[in-house]
Design an enzyme around this catalytic site. Structure first.
Site, mmCIF file in Angstrom:
data_model
loop_
_atom_site.group_PDB
_atom_site.id
_atom_site.type_symbol
_atom_site.label_atom_id
_atom_site.label_comp_id
_atom_site.label_asym_id
_atom_site.label_seq_id
_atom_site.Cartn_x
_atom_site.Cartn_y
_atom_site.Cartn_z
ATOM 1 N N SER A 86 0.759 -1.301 -0.007
ATOM 2 C CA SER A 86 0.276 0.101 -0.002
ATOM 3 C C SER A 86 1.006 1.150 -0.092
ATOM 4 O O SER A 86 2.043 1.320 0.746
ATOM 5 C CB SER A 86 -0.885 0.030 1.222
ATOM 6 O OG SER A 86 -1.492 1.243 1.463
ATOM 7 N N ASP A 87 0.336 2.280 -0.708
ATOM 8 C CA ASP A 87 1.044 3.656 -0.579
ATOM 9 C C ASP A 87 0.732 4.078 0.793
ATOM 10 O O ASP A 87 -0.281 3.661 1.271
ATOM 11 C CB ASP A 87 0.611 4.438 -1.803
ATOM 12 C CG ASP A 87 1.139 5.789 -1.776
ATOM 13 O OD1 ASP A 87 2.150 5.868 -1.457
ATOM 14 O OD2 ASP A 87 0.469 6.779 -2.172
ATOM 15 N N LYS A 88 1.369 5.189 1.168
ATOM 16 C CA LYS A 88 1.067 5.728 2.397
ATOM 17 C C LYS A 88 0.147 7.088 2.103
ATOM 18 O O LYS A 88 -0.984 6.948 2.727
ATOM 19 C CB LYS A 88 2.441 6.275 3.226
ATOM 20 C CG LYS A 88 2.078 7.031 4.393
ATOM 21 C CD LYS A 88 3.430 7.263 4.949
ATOM 22 C CE LYS A 88 4.074 8.478 4.272
ATOM 23 N NZ LYS A 88 3.420 9.719 4.748
#
Length: 739
Positions: free
Chosen positions: A473-475
């Site tokens: 996942s991206d932040k």
């Protein structure tokens, strides 16, 4: 079955080879209606047409070189007018986007030279000369003709906008209309097995009525007809519902908003509402929504590969101002004036010749269609065996009775029943609705996810998520709220909490006037954001979350965005990108002289500094103790899950040219700010659910590693025995170490 599929088909979820797609489509088409099966997948014939058109839209560089060589070698036979040759050469550089037209002109010119026709024989029509004189004033002249302003854009008068829309059209591409229900009924009837059943029903009806009369003899035939109609209408209804689902998905995917200036106000609006004369603001990653002209901007590189096929980006400037719809902004930012919308754009003209729909087949579609094909072939084999056995039994009985040369109506009807049994085996064996039913369920899943504001672009994503073992996942914006705010700062070596407005005002009173002036100048000029006044008369900040946070911080310090922007002249901008991790501008100061401002990742910007502003507002050299203090402060901010940015400036010599890149060393550090992006509610619980289901959750971000670790711990992703690693170190590892 699995090994058969792996050995015979290598169809990837995306970018599969056309050879592989054609191979298994031919195989699948043997027992099922290809029209139904491949309705929502890639249209290969249209894809070939698109590739052919892209090739014709390109002028081969080799052809141009050979043609120019030919021209120069022909000068000993035919005198070439230097001015006209220069005009041709300029047309190649300035009209790069109209490659098809250039190719035609080049070919015609070549034939003229071959045939001995003098170039001077051609005279420019008077209307062309008049148009050239009329529009010689460039973008400003065209803006005047379009009754717009390059500063304020179009007026928001609804009557004028409606009239303009009637004249120029809307910014939409003409799409093929969805089929009505009867079209799906007709396509369902094209199935080969249903056709065979239909023939059986007709013969059974005919023989039954002749043998037993009406209505008793019609029972079997009408029963088969009823079953055919039932299958057809169930299939057509399923397909029709599925087409409606995909239509809704397409509408959702095309809801793209872009920033536009109208009536002096910068606002977000749908690309469908764009009209010629609109002033559109473009930044890195944006897709150009319509054809238009460059008004102002910095370092604009356009990726035109989708339109021309050329991978080399094109630099757009005032000298080469053309921006084409469908292309993408690779670097820089600019303002564009829309000149053409909808089907009249270059992309619209290309789309007019194509009607390609759907994506590549997903892995599940390949497997299900392959399974259906195999089962169908097995069913067909047993149907033939069954029919042969039944016919052999009938023929043996007739042979024993000696009546093999005489056939009664009952025996003919019995033979027909044998054939119907065989066909029934094929119909029952083939899982006719399985692939389409699964596709329909995936489309329904995509619709459900859209209700949760999660847009899935490919069906393959829905089907593969069910078997995922790892989520990366991206932040920013995914695990966090994507609404950032400056909560800590270290300006002039003074660390202070600034999460509340009162904190910011007290900080401003503690800082030297010179430091505040330079800080506000850096914040308001070295940014991709903007402070605008909306329709309600209230100030609104537009830009990326990071730029928005810094601008809010500058306003809380008592700064005036518009006053700061008007006080200095912006000479050069190097926009932020993920490779450089920095942004820079060069200003011409009102009192004379040039000043460069730089901001970006703290460790990168601090490495370019050799001086710092101290607590007294004096510029002093950076010594080892000061560097250690600043690095400790950056690490402290990062450990508190703050994204850190460093601001710096330097005075430039008057000999600096805007053609040169902005210097990357010799800066004076203004300070460091810590920006907080809070974690979304429910993320920690979601990560715990994934972990309990056996799914490993990883976070991938371009942020500072300490900030990333702090956020990951807060989300429950980074455990005590977990690993955090930076990209450069990870890329140096072998494949085994990566795994």
């Amino acid at each position: 079955m699995e090994s058969y599929m792996l050995n015979d088909f290598e169809v990837k979820p995306k970018h599969s080879s056309e050879e592989a797609l054609q191979k298994w489509r031919k195989l699948c088409g043997f027992v099922k209606n290809p029209k139904r099966r491949f309705r929502f997948t890639a249209n290969l014939p249209k894809r070939y047409e698109a590739q052919a058109m892209r090739r014709t839209n390109q002028v081969s560089p080799l052809s141009l070189i050979l043609f120019i060589i030919y021209l120069f070698h022909s000068t000993n036979k035919k005198k070439i007018h230097n001015v006209q040759l220069k005009a041709y050469r300029n047309s190649f550089s300035k009209k790069k986007k109209e490659k098809l037209r250039v190719a035609v002109l080049v070919s015609r010119a070549a034939f003229q030279f071959i045939q001995g026709v003098q170039p001077s024989d051609y005279t420019v029509p008077e209307e062309v000369k008049a148009a050239e004189a009329e529009y010689s004033c460039g973008v400003a002249g065209i803006a005047e003709k379009l009754s717009t302003s390059t500063l304020d854009g179009l007026t928001t008068d609804s009557d004028l906008l409606n009239r303009r829309q009637k004249i120029f059209g809307i910014n939409k591409f003409t799409e093929s209309e969805g089929g009505v229900f009867l079209v799906f009924v007709w396509e369902a009837l094209q199935d080969m097995t249903l056709m065979i059943l239909g023939v059986c029903a007709f013969v059974s009806l005919l023989v039954g009525i002749v043998m037993e009369g009406w209505p008793k003899g019609a029972h079997d035939g009408l029963g088969i007809v009823a079953s055919i109609l039932l299958v057809v209408f169930v299939t057509a209804t399923s397909d029709y519902r599925q087409s409606l689902q995909f239509k809704d998905l397409d509408k959702e995917k095309k809801k793209i908003a872009i920033q536009v200036t109208r009536n002096g106000y910068r606002q977000k609006m749908s690309i469908y509402d764009l009209l010629p004369g609109d002033i559109v603001h473009l930044a890195i990653g944006d897709q150009v929504p319509a054809d238009g002209l460059f008004v102002s901007g910095f370092s604009v590189l356009i990726d035109e590969s989708s339109l021309t096929g050329e991978s080399e980006p094109v630099m757009v400037t005032a000298d080469n101002p053309f921006l084409l719809s469908g292309t993408k902004v690779q670097d820089g930012s600019c303002k564009m004036m829309v000149t053409t919308v909808g089907m009249r754009t270059q992309w619209g003209k290309l789309m007019a010749t194509l009607s390609e729909g759907g994506d590549d087949e997903t892995p599940l579609q390949v497997k299900l269609n392959g399974v259906a094909t195999i089962i169908g072939k097995v069913g067909l084999f047993f149907a033939i065996v069954t029919f042969a056995v039944l016919v052999q039994g009938l023929m043996s009985r007739k042979w024993q009775d000696g009546t093999y040369l005489r056939w009664s109506g009952d025996e003919a009807l019995e033979m027909l029943e044998f054939f119907a049994i065989a066909i029934t085996i094929v119909v029952v064996a083939v899982p006719e609705g399985l692939p389409l039913a699964v596709t329909l369920s995936l489309a329904f899943a995509m619709k459900k996810m859209m209700n949760d504001k999660a847009l899935v672009r490919h069906l393959a994503a829905c089907e593969t998520m069910g078997s995922s073992t790892c989520i990366c996942s991206d932040k920013t914006g995914t695990l966090t709220t994507n609404h950032m705010a400056v909560v800590k700062s270290c300006i002039c070596m003074n660390v202070k909490e600034v999460s509340k407005p009162l904190d910011a005002s007290s900080l401003c009173s503690e800082l030297p006037d010179l430091a505040v002036k330079i800080l506000l100048q850096s914040i308001f000029n070295n940014t991709g954001g903007e402070v605008v006044v909306n329709k309600n008369g209230k100030s609104e900040i537009l830009g990326t979350p990071t730029d928005t946070a810094l601008l809010e911080f500058g306003l809380s310090l008592g700064g005036n965005f518009h006053a700061e922007r008007q006080a200095s002249k912006l000479l050069k901008v190097e926009p932020f990108n993920s490779v450089k991790k920095r942004m820079g501008v060069v200003l011409e100061l009102p009192e004379g002289g040039l000043r460069a401002h730089s901001k970006g990742a703290s460790e990168i910007i601090l490495a370019t500094c050799d001086k710092v502003i101290n607590a007294n507002g004096e510029v002093v050299p950076l010594d080892e103790a000061t560097i250690n203090y600043l690095n400790d402060t950056i690490n402290q901010f990062a450990n508190e899950a703050l994204r850190t940015l460093c601001l710096a400036y330097m005075e430039l010599e008057n000999g600096f040219s805007v053609e040169n890149p902005i210097p990357v060393s010799g800066y004076t550090c203004i300070g460091v700010v810590g920006i907080k992006d809070p974690v979304r509610p429910g993320v920690k619980e979601s990560v715990a659910v994934c972990r309990s289901a056996g799914i490993t959750v990883r976070m991938v971000t371009g942020d500072n590693i300490n900030t990333a670790k702090a956020i990951a711990r807060e989300c429950g992703i980074l455990t005590d025995d977990g690993i955090a690693i930076e990209g450069p170190e990870f890329r140096e590892k072998s494949e085994e170490e990566m795994l």
